[in-house]
Every structure is written in C-alpha cells, then in structure tokens.
Write an enzyme that holds these catalytic residues in place. Structure first.
Site, PDB file in Angstrom:
ATOM      1  N   GLU A  63       0.835  -0.979   0.130  1.00 56.29           N
ATOM      2  CA  GLU A  63      -0.182  -0.164  -0.200  1.00 56.29           C
ATOM      3  C   GLU A  63       0.948   1.433  -0.127  1.00 56.29           C
ATOM      4  O   GLU A  63       1.788   1.285   1.144  1.00 56.29           O
ATOM      5  CB  GLU A  63      -1.217  -0.443   1.541  1.00 56.29           C
ATOM      6  CG  GLU A  63      -2.112   0.889   1.147  1.00 56.29           C
ATOM      7  CD  GLU A  63      -2.879   0.590   2.653  1.00 56.29           C
ATOM      8  OE1 GLU A  63      -3.538  -0.245   2.674  1.00 56.29           O
ATOM      9  OE2 GLU A  63      -3.629   1.549   3.007  1.00 56.29           O
ATOM     10  N   LYS A 101      -7.314  -0.346  11.336  1.00 58.36           N
ATOM     11  CA  LYS A 101      -6.529  -1.751  10.054  1.00 58.36           C
ATOM     12  C   LYS A 101      -5.868   0.061  10.197  1.00 58.36           C
ATOM     13  O   LYS A 101      -4.436  -1.000  10.039  1.00 58.36           O
ATOM     14  CB  LYS A 101      -7.213  -1.495   9.539  1.00 58.36           C
ATOM     15  CG  LYS A 101      -7.043  -2.242   8.305  1.00 58.36           C
ATOM     16  CD  LYS A 101      -6.313  -0.818   6.751  1.00 58.36           C
ATOM     17  CE  LYS A 101      -6.055  -1.634   5.859  1.00 58.36           C
ATOM     18  NZ  LYS A 101      -5.814  -0.734   4.858  1.00 58.36           N
ATOM     19  N   ASP A 138       4.889 -14.287  11.878  1.00 60.70           N
ATOM     20  CA  ASP A 138       3.443 -14.869  11.650  1.00 60.70           C
ATOM     21  C   ASP A 138       2.076 -13.358  11.452  1.00 60.70           C
ATOM     22  O   ASP A 138       2.163 -12.925  12.747  1.00 60.70           O
ATOM     23  CB  ASP A 138       2.824 -15.822  12.533  1.00 60.70           C
ATOM     24  CG  ASP A 138       1.734 -16.390  12.396  1.00 60.70           C
ATOM     25  OD1 ASP A 138       1.001 -15.515  11.313  1.00 60.70           O
ATOM     26  OD2 ASP A 138       1.448 -17.927  12.632  1.00 60.70           O
ATOM     27  N   HIS A 158      -2.293   9.709  -0.600  1.00 61.73           N
ATOM     28  CA  HIS A 158      -2.105   8.290  -2.093  1.00 61.73           C
ATOM     29  C   HIS A 158      -1.497   8.583  -3.381  1.00 61.73           C
ATOM     30  O   HIS A 158      -1.377   8.202  -4.108  1.00 61.73           O
ATOM     31  CB  HIS A 158      -3.685   7.616  -1.589  1.00 61.73           C
ATOM     32  CG  HIS A 158      -3.688   6.807  -0.136  1.00 61.73           C
ATOM     33  ND1 HIS A 158      -3.905   5.570  -0.712  1.00 61.73           N
ATOM     34  CD2 HIS A 158      -3.388   6.510   0.794  1.00 61.73           C
ATOM     35  CE1 HIS A 158      -3.665   4.871   0.880  1.00 61.73           C
ATOM     36  NE2 HIS A 158      -3.983   5.832   1.658  1.00 61.73           N
TER      37      HIS A 158
HETATM   38  C1  MEV Z   1      -5.615   2.879   4.868  1.00 62.02           C
HETATM   39  O1  MEV Z   1      -5.329   1.704   4.591  1.00 62.02           O
HETATM   40  C2  MEV Z   1      -6.340   2.881   6.824  1.00 62.02           C
HETATM   41  C3  MEV Z   1      -6.700   3.862   7.209  1.00 62.02           C
HETATM   42  O2  MEV Z   1      -8.338   3.916   6.327  1.00 62.02           O
HETATM   43  C4  MEV Z   1      -6.849   4.246   8.586  1.00 62.02           C
HETATM   44  C5  MEV Z   1      -7.743   5.008   8.511  1.00 62.02           C
HETATM   45  O3  MEV Z   1      -8.516   5.494   8.043  1.00 62.02           O
HETATM   46  O4  MEV Z   1      -7.308   5.360  10.430  1.00 62.02           O
HETATM   47  C6  MEV Z   1      -6.734   5.824   6.233  1.00 62.02           C
END
Ligand code: MEV
Length: 420
Positions: free
Chosen positions: A82, A260, A276, A374
C-alpha cells in the site's frame, strides 16, 4: 553503533542510493546488500517453506525513518503493497521525536498453549489432580525443550478453566510458557503434545485440541508518545483527532478501519521480518474487545499544553529467531537494519510503528484527507504503468495532480505529448 534515523531527503534518493545510505549507516555487508536487492533465497529453500511452490512474490521493502523508541534511534524496515504507509509512519515518528520519541514497555514473552479435555466426569477432582501435579507437568513440558529452559524460559505455570460449550462442558488447561525471543508456536505445541497422556490420566477425560492460543494477552506492549500540536497542524487538529478517536471508540464500523490503520504499520514490519502476521492480527482484534465491545486499540488525550498524547496497548506474538526467519536471509537483513538484540526491543518498535501509523492516518483524515497523499504515489504508479521512464514519471504525475485528473488515459496523453 550510533546514528540518527533522521535522514533528510531520503525520500528523493534513488533505490540504489537509499540502499547505499542504509548500508553505510548500519555497516551492512556486501552479502546483506545483495539480499536487499531481492536475491535472498534459493528455489530449494522456498520449496521447503511451503507446498507446491511455483515461484516467488516480490513486495517493496521500505525504510521508515525518524523513529526513536526508548531513547534509541531506529530505521524500520516495512514491506507492504500500500502506498503512503511508510511515508506516514516516518512523518508521525518525526513529530514524536521532537518530544523524545516513543516510550514503550514489553510484558515478557509469556504465551498460553491450550489443552481441551472432553468427557470429564468429575471436574473438582480433575482440577485438584492437575493442581497438585503442576510441577510434574511443567517438568514433562520442559523436557521437550532444553534450549529454551537453559535460557531461563520454558513452561512456568498451568491455569485451569472450565468452558461451557453447546455440546458439553470442557476442562481447558492453559500451559503458560516463556518463549523468550521466539514466536514460540512450535515450542508450545510440542510441549502440549507431550502432556497429553498425563493430562488424560489426571483428569479421566480425553484430550482433543492441543494448540497455542493467539490471544496473547500475557505478551503485550504498552507504548506512549506526545505529538506536538504545532507539528500536527495546530490545536484544532488535536481536537479533531480526539473527535475521530471518539467515533472509533463508539462505533465498530469506524473502529475496524481505525484499528486497520494501526495494523498497516505493524503488519508491514512483521512481513519484513518474517513474522506470523495472522497470529498478531487475530490476537489484536480479540484484545480490542477486552473491555466489552470492539474498541480502539489506541487511546488519545490532550495534555495541558494542547499536545496530543497517544497510547497503544497491543498483544504481540512475535519473534526474532526460529520459524521462517531462519529460512530467508532477507528477514535477517531486515532485523539487522532494525538492530535489535532481543524480542523486547523488537516488540517495542513494532508497537511504536502501530501508534505512529494511527496518528498519521488520523492527522491526514481530519485535515487534508487521506486521498491527497495516496494520489501522489498513485499518480506516479499510473505514469509508470503507461510506460513513462526517468523524470517523465514525476512530470506526468505532477501534471495529473495539478489538473486533478488522475487516470490512465490522461497519463497516456501526457506521455504521448512529451514524446512528440
Ligand atoms: C488505510 O489503509 C488506513 C486508514 O483507513 C486508517 C484510518 O481510517 O484510520 C486511513
């Protein structure tokens, strides 16, 4: 070895220049440099790692700069597909280093191996028998791993639980093992197998599952850092980050994405070092429910100066030796770049990256939005995909960003114009 992880302009170097910079700073050998070039592992070694091997998969290995953890400088290897993740971690680490960097504490490497016992007729008696034989059971477990016990690790305790299932009630034993610098699954699972006959004798039941638990709640890191309000963009950004955190802590839909973001950083370091990732991911998300409901793994507040204080507590089933790490020299090279000598140090860095990643994502989300960063990399990727080379990549990307038209067709048009 002393060096600064703050490398101005690192971003603008070529891959080879970056590799050479790192190699010089960290005194990497010629062999380790070759490994970083992606020539790490033979076909033969690959075919011993998993079944039905037909090839290998490449991922970019980046270096997050600016990290100070427990007063020590670190360059952090991260492998991830990413865009923006490495830049974001480096950016938040740069903000944190102004106030001394990350302070982290590791609990020690205690993991639980589970034994599920079926058909127990008398739970009180079974539990009493286990209780009065704990030292014997620990001895049996430890007889399977002299190396670990000689290092002061090994099986330390047995916890007894009763779990009421739908089909029957189970006696569940937790063998608590100090696995030291290894992830430990193999060591623990071997101990559990060895205990089976004795457990059946003592409980009168039948042993079914013998497997490590990935809810590593006795093997965690607590990490904290202060993020200067000016560096974040002002006190209003701190206030907005608190609002974003508040939503995550009260809404599982937002919380899954928030957590995430933390895992983006953690998993990238774990991929780079041959750990792992699934074990850590599974453990982290169950840990996020420990106070009832699915919650943010990070906590945030504002100090009296208006700066942001970030805190992360996360279980980390990770190691710096054994398993896949021995098979693939690139994992060893990544660990050398990190310069860690034990798992305590490693775990503290991994957690610091998780916290940095979360702060960087929240800062971007509450200000310019996540797409801007991004998009710059995305635009470069598109330029490369339409066949641009050298300086043209940046030229095409910048033009698409200025025009706010980032697409394959537009990239192709600009490239054609540049070529005529
Ligand atoms: C993207 O990989 C991760 C985000 O969505 C985390 C978040 O929203 O806090 C930008």
């Amino acid at each position: 070895m002393s060096f600064s992880s703050r490398i101005p302009n690192f971003y603008n170097l070529t891959i080879e220049e970056r590799r050479n910079t790192i190699a010089k700073l960290l005194e990497l050998t010629e062999e380790e440099i070759t490994i970083l070039e992606g020539k790490a592992i033979s076909d033969e070694a690959l075919s011993f790692m998993i079944e039905n091997v037909v090839g290998r998969l490449s991922l970019p290995l980046g270096i997050a700069t600016n990290f100070i953890v427990n007063s020590k400088e670190y360059l952090v290897p991260m492998a991830i597909e990413e865009t923006s993740v490495v830049a974001a971690a480096s950016h938040a680490a740069k903000i944190a280093r102004k106030t001394g960097g990350f302070k982290a504490e590791y609990s020690g490497s205690f993991v639980a191996g589970q034994i599920q016992v079926l058909s127990v007729q008398n739970f009180e008696l079974a539990e009493k028998n286990i209780q009065s034989n704990i030292s014997n059971l620990l001895e049996i477990a430890n007889s399977t791993n002299k190396i670990l016990t000689n290092l002061g690790g090994g099986a330390k305790d047995i916890e007894i639980r009763r779990i009421k299932g739908q089909l029957e009630s189970y006696l569940v034993l937790h063998l608590i093992v100090d696995v030291k610098d290894a992830m430990g699954a193999n060591a623990v699972n071997t101990m559990l197998e060895a205990l089976r006959p004795e457990i059946e004798k003592l409980t009168g039941g039948t042993v079914l599952l013998r497997i490590i638990s990935n809810l590593a709640d006795k093997r965690y890191v607590k990490v904290e850092a202060v993020f200067d309000k000016k560096e974040l963009g002002g006190e209003n950004i701190v206030d907005k980050i608190l609002l974003a955190y508040d939503l995550a802590d009260h809404d599982p839909y937002r919380c899954a994405t928030h957590n995430k973001g933390i895992m983006n950083g953690i998993i990238a370091v774990l991929i780079a070092t041959g750990n792992d990732t699934r074990a850590v991911e599974a453990g982290a998300h169950v840990y996020a429910t420990k106070d009832g409901g699915y919650k943010s793994l990070t906590k945030f507040k504002k100090n009296e100066d208006g700066d942001l204080i970030g805190y992360l507590e996360i279980p980390l089933s990770i190691g710096i030796l054994g398993g896949a790490i021995n098979m693939n020299q690139s994992y060893k090279a990544a660990l050398k770049i990190l310069g860690v000598s034990n798992v305590d140090e490693f775990a503290c860095i991994v957690a610091a990256v998780g916290l940095a990643q979360n702060v960087a994502a929240l800062r971007a989300l509450v200000s310019e939005g996540i797409q801007k960063g991004h998009m710059t990399l995305h635009a470069r990727n598109i330029a490369i995909n339409v066949g641009a080379k050298g300086d043209k990549i940046e030229e095409i990307a910048q033009q698409m960003i200025e025009e706010e038209k980032i697409s394959f067709d537009r990239a192709k048009e600009i490239l054609d114009n540049l070529n005529t």
